[in-house]
Design a protein around this motif. Structure first.
Motif, PDB file in Angstrom:
ATOM      1  N   GLU A 106       4.476   0.849 -10.643  1.00 46.49           N
ATOM      2  CA  GLU A 106       4.971   1.877  -9.763  1.00 46.49           C
ATOM      3  C   GLU A 106       4.713   3.244 -10.400  1.00 46.49           C
ATOM      4  O   GLU A 106       4.940   3.430 -11.605  1.00 46.49           O
ATOM      5  N   PRO A 115       1.893   5.889   0.383  1.00 48.44           N
ATOM      6  CA  PRO A 115       1.327   6.464  -0.835  1.00 48.44           C
ATOM      7  C   PRO A 115       0.411   7.639  -0.516  1.00 48.44           C
ATOM      8  O   PRO A 115      -0.277   7.657   0.507  1.00 48.44           O
ATOM      9  N   ASN A 133       2.285   5.911  -5.605  1.00 51.30           N
ATOM     10  CA  ASN A 133       1.803   4.700  -4.940  1.00 51.30           C
ATOM     11  C   ASN A 133       2.949   3.959  -4.261  1.00 51.30           C
ATOM     12  O   ASN A 133       2.812   2.788  -3.917  1.00 51.30           O
ATOM     13  N   TYR A 169       9.605   2.304  -3.001  1.00 51.12           N
ATOM     14  CA  TYR A 169       8.551   1.323  -3.268  1.00 51.12           C
ATOM     15  C   TYR A 169       8.762   0.046  -2.473  1.00 51.12           C
ATOM     16  O   TYR A 169       9.808  -0.191  -1.920  1.00 51.12           O
TER      17      TYR A 169
END
Lengths: 411, 415
Positions: free
Chosen positions: B220, B381, B268, B415
């Motif tokens: 991450e 992202p 991301n 995430y």
């Protein structure tokens, strides 16, 4: 005298006679013949170039060699090939299928003869005649040798014979010409020296073996039989946004060995998808050479090179994306720069950078993408260098892929 | 020396003759054994391409492409492909099935036309039927036979190719083999060592291999930087004229490359990220300059007492530009935040707000809360650089003093 003693003495007499005959040998036998002026040639032989029964019409050579029994001027030599025996004076029947010429008779590989010797055949190829109108002085110490060309062997396996005669006259009595007037070979009044030879055609040795189609293909890291499992990344298998991870070299690189006797060689196909984690993928390097440009390069690719060749040629890599050389670098230059599980640096790509490829359109097709090929039988070991990098936006996760190398031999 | 009666000698002689005859016959048979038909010839350029070399591939998941060049001219009506673990030699009476192998059951699926498989460059055409024979176990068969009662005429230059799908690979890694035979009748009579009257024949070696399994991790990531000129530099600015004095007649604007505040955001995070604004309005002791508020603030001329900001995307590397919350978009009066002109430290002018005017916001209720006020967000992202334009103006009654504030931009990835 009793019957027993009589029988004993008779047997003894017979044995003694036989022993005398054996000791006398051919001279005794030939003494029944009446040659003009004769002696048996010595050191005589006929060496056959082929002793197989001839059913195909092929020809061979017979090398005739002898030493004169009597030193004299010789004008001709006749070699008469007979089916029944080598004894001068007997009727000579040609061995079945035998011939000493094709179109015309000829000789070669001559030694011990000088001047002009002319070859001829007679009696439908049964008899070979070799004459010199000027004659040649032949001492008993000099071996005479010549090859009869274009001989067709008898078609029947077994023994046959030759009778060799020399002649001390060019014409008339004592000449080869005169001897040939008796077609059945029984004349023993015109020859000078003589000698018999036994020859034989024999069964050939037919050897049959089979070599089966073979392909030995092994994919491994350290040695054939070990798993080809690669953890690509730093010490935690993590890919970097600032440098590529490269799996190469003996420790981490993937090798494949290919050995085949396929007459048209073999092709190695690459099959599989790029690195994937659930719905996320790391972009494939593509169908053209991919050059890592610095940081944040999101890619997965590979290049390949030959590591060792045992037999034949190294595989060619038809597609430039897998050659690794488009940027001036070399795929093989990465072999000593393995940085898997170590700090990632761009130096791992070599200097100058190697390039990578992964044509995912083809690699995910039914039979995969052609990686390498050989066009003839060969044995080699080849390396596959894997590389990957990510951008900062590449979704996190554990990315995996399973690649196959598929070898197809064309026999 | 042992004496043999005449009769015994004859027996011996006849026995020897019989032995010789027998040996000759055996040699003759051995020599003739590979070819049940005297004019049979070996097919050339023959291969079997596998769709997978995986010994552990799922059952009936593989496709094999059989390809060869005929060795003679005839009408082929049947083709036998027999898979063996021991050897590819036609004529060998033993063909042991590769462990775990299956041609695709009793009725294997075959593809003989490019209409169904574009990879076939030479085909047998339609009308062919496949059959699995030589049962191994269960419904697994060792031998594929394809037949067509009409047949296809081939010559010594004809390339023959077809696919067989639903194949189960051998379950052991290594070489295995195939024997290929062609027939001019649909009834082949094929059996290893007794192949019937076939036309052409040939062997092929194949191999399964270990798989290359690659594992990598992507962690991450969130890269967030707040700066004026470049990441790493301080984001300290003096808002006002050349003496940092705010004006009652025009707003002070901190925008552009020299004075504007930037934040770069790269992540991301699969669900993107949010950027929160936290802090209070400009304050000097007990005095504050009123925050622009939770709706777009439009500077109306003179004596506008406010402190606010707007934001816009400056550069986009990956993904989408951040979405900005309403009062911070700067477009409330029809202007654009990006159109605001840098005049911080210079002459103050209403034209600095752009034409038409950009608007500003500062929801101090939220910016003063624990986690601050949402300024912008991305839903996926991305990587971008974004500008924040700061603006302030005072009225004539605004208490004098040195006003300052410390603002935070807080990025949160999802995430």
């Amino acid at each position: 005298m009793s019957f027993g003693k009589f029988r004993y003495r008779s047997v003894t007499a017979v044995v003694i006679m036989v022993m005398l005959l054996v000791l006398a040998g051919p001279n005794f036998l030939s003494s029944f013949k009446v040659h003009a002026v004769d002696g048996q040639i010595t050191s005589r032989s006929i060496q056959m170039g082929d002793d197989s029964s001839n059913t195909s019409g092929g020809t061979t050579k017979y090398q005739v060699t002898f030493k004169p029994y009597t030193s004299a001027t010789i004008y001709g030599v006749i070699v008469d090939f007979c089916n029944t025996d080598p004894i001068p004076g007997d009727v000579c029947t040609a061995p079945t299928g035998f011939s000493d010429y094709v179109t015309t008779a000829s000789a070669s590989n001559v030694s011990g003869l000088s001047g002009t010797w002319v070859a001829a055949q007679a009696n439908s190829g049964r008899t070979f005649e070799y004459t010199n109108a000027s004659g040649q002085s032949m001492p008993t110490s000099t071996a005479v040798s010549f090859a009869i060309n274009n001989v067709t062997n008898p078609t029947v396996v077994g023994t046959f014979y030759a009778r060799i005669f020399t002649f001390n006259s060019n014409s008339g009595a004592g000449s080869a010409t005169q001897w040939l007037t008796t077609a059945n070979g029984t004349d023993i009044t015109n020859d000078f020296d003589y000698g018999g030879i036994a020859l034989s055609v024999a069964a050939t040795i037919n050897v049959t073996s089979k070599v089966q189609e073979q392909i030995t293909f092994c994919v491994y890291i350290s040695s054939c039989g070990t798993a080809a499992t690669v953890n690509l990344g730093d010490s935690h298998d993590v890919l970097s946004t600032t440098a590529p991870a490269v799996a190469s070299g003996a420790t981490y690189g993937v090798f494949y060995s290919l050995s085949t006797n396929a007459s048209n060689g073999a092709v190695v196909y690459l099959k599989g998808a790029t690195l994937t984690s659930g719905a996320n993928t790391i972009p494939a390097a593509g169908a053209t050479p991919y050059l890592y440009s610095g940081t944040n390069n999101d890619f997965f690719g590979l290049c390949s090179y030959n590591s060792a060749v045992t037999v034949g040629s190294a595989p060619t890599i038809p597609s430039s994306e897998y050659q690794g050389t488009s940027n001036g670098g070399t795929c093989s230059g990465l072999a000593t720069l393995s940085d898997v599980n170590t700090t990632q640096t761009t130096a791992a790509l070599g200097a100058t950078y190697a390039t990578f490829g992964f044509n995912s359109t083809n690699t995910t097709s039914t039979y995969g993408d052609e990686l390498a090929a050989i066009t003839a039988p060969g044995a080699s070991v080849n390396a596959v260098v894997l590389a990957a990098g990510v951008s900062v936006t590449q979704a996190s996760g554990v990315y995996t892929t399973t690649l196959q190398l598929i070898a197809t031999g064309t026999y | 020396m042992r004496y043999y009666p005449r009769t015994r000698g004859r027996i011996f002689y006849r026995g020897a003759l019989l032995t010789v005859a027998f040996v000759v016959a055996i040699f003759g048979l051995l020599e003739a054994r590979p070819l049940s038909k005297v004019d049979a010839a070996q097919i050339t350029t023959r291969s079997i391409t596998m769709s997978s070399s995986n010994a552990a591939a799922a059952a009936n998941s593989n496709t094999y492409q059989i390809r060869f060049t005929a060795a003679s001219s005839y009408t082929v009506k049947a083709i036998v492909v027999d898979f063996c673990s021991n050897d590819p030699i036609v004529g060998d009476a033993t063909c042991t099935a590769p462990t775990g192998f299956d041609v695709g059951g009793a009725t294997p699926t075959i593809i003989t036309s490019s209409g169904t498989d574009p990879t076939l460059s030479a085909t047998l055409g339609t009308g062919w039927t496949g059959a699995g024979t030589n049962l191994i176990t269960g419904s697994q068969y060792r031998t594929l036979t394809i037949t067509n009662s009409t047949g296809v005429a081939v010559t010594s230059a004809s390339v023959v190719s077809f696919d067989m799908s639903n194949v189960t690979n051998p379950t052991t890694v290594g070489s295995f083999y195939a024997r290929i035979l062609t027939y001019t009748t649909t009834t082949t009579g094929y059996a290893p060592g007794s192949e019937g009257s076939y036309s052409d024949y040939g062997g092929v070696a194949l191999s399964t291999a270990a798989l290359i399994t690659i594992t990598s991790r992507v962690q991450e990531q969130l890269s967030f930087c707040v700066y004026i000129s470049s990441c790493g530099t301080a984001a300290t600015l003096n808002l006002g004229d050349s003496h940092d004095v705010l004006s009652t007649t025009a707003p002070a604007i901190a925008a552009g490359a020299t004075y504007g505040v930037y934040y770069s955001l790269s992540t991301n995070a699969s669900h993107g990220a949010m950027v929160y604004l936290k802090g209070s309005t400009l304050t000097s002791g007990a005095y504050t300059i009123p925050a622009a508020g939770s709706s777009a603030f439009t500077y109306s001329g003179v004596n506008n007492d406010f402190f606010g900001l707007c934001t816009y995307n400056s550069a986009l590397t990956a993904g989408s530009a951040p979405t900005v919350i309403g009062e911070y978009q700067g477009v409330g009066a029809g202007g654009t935040c990006a159109g605001a002109t840098n005049n911080s430290g210079g002459t103050l002018s209403t034209t600095n707000l752009g034409t038409p005017y950009a608007t500003f916001g500062f929801n101090s209720t939220n910016t003063g809360s624990t986690y601050g006020d949402q300024l912008a967000s991305i839903a996926a992202p991305g990587s971008s650089v974004n500008a924040i334009v700061l603006a302030a103006g005072v009225n004539a009654t605004q208490g004098d003093g040195i006003y300052s504030t410390t603002l935070q931009l807080i990025a949160t990835g999802a995430y």
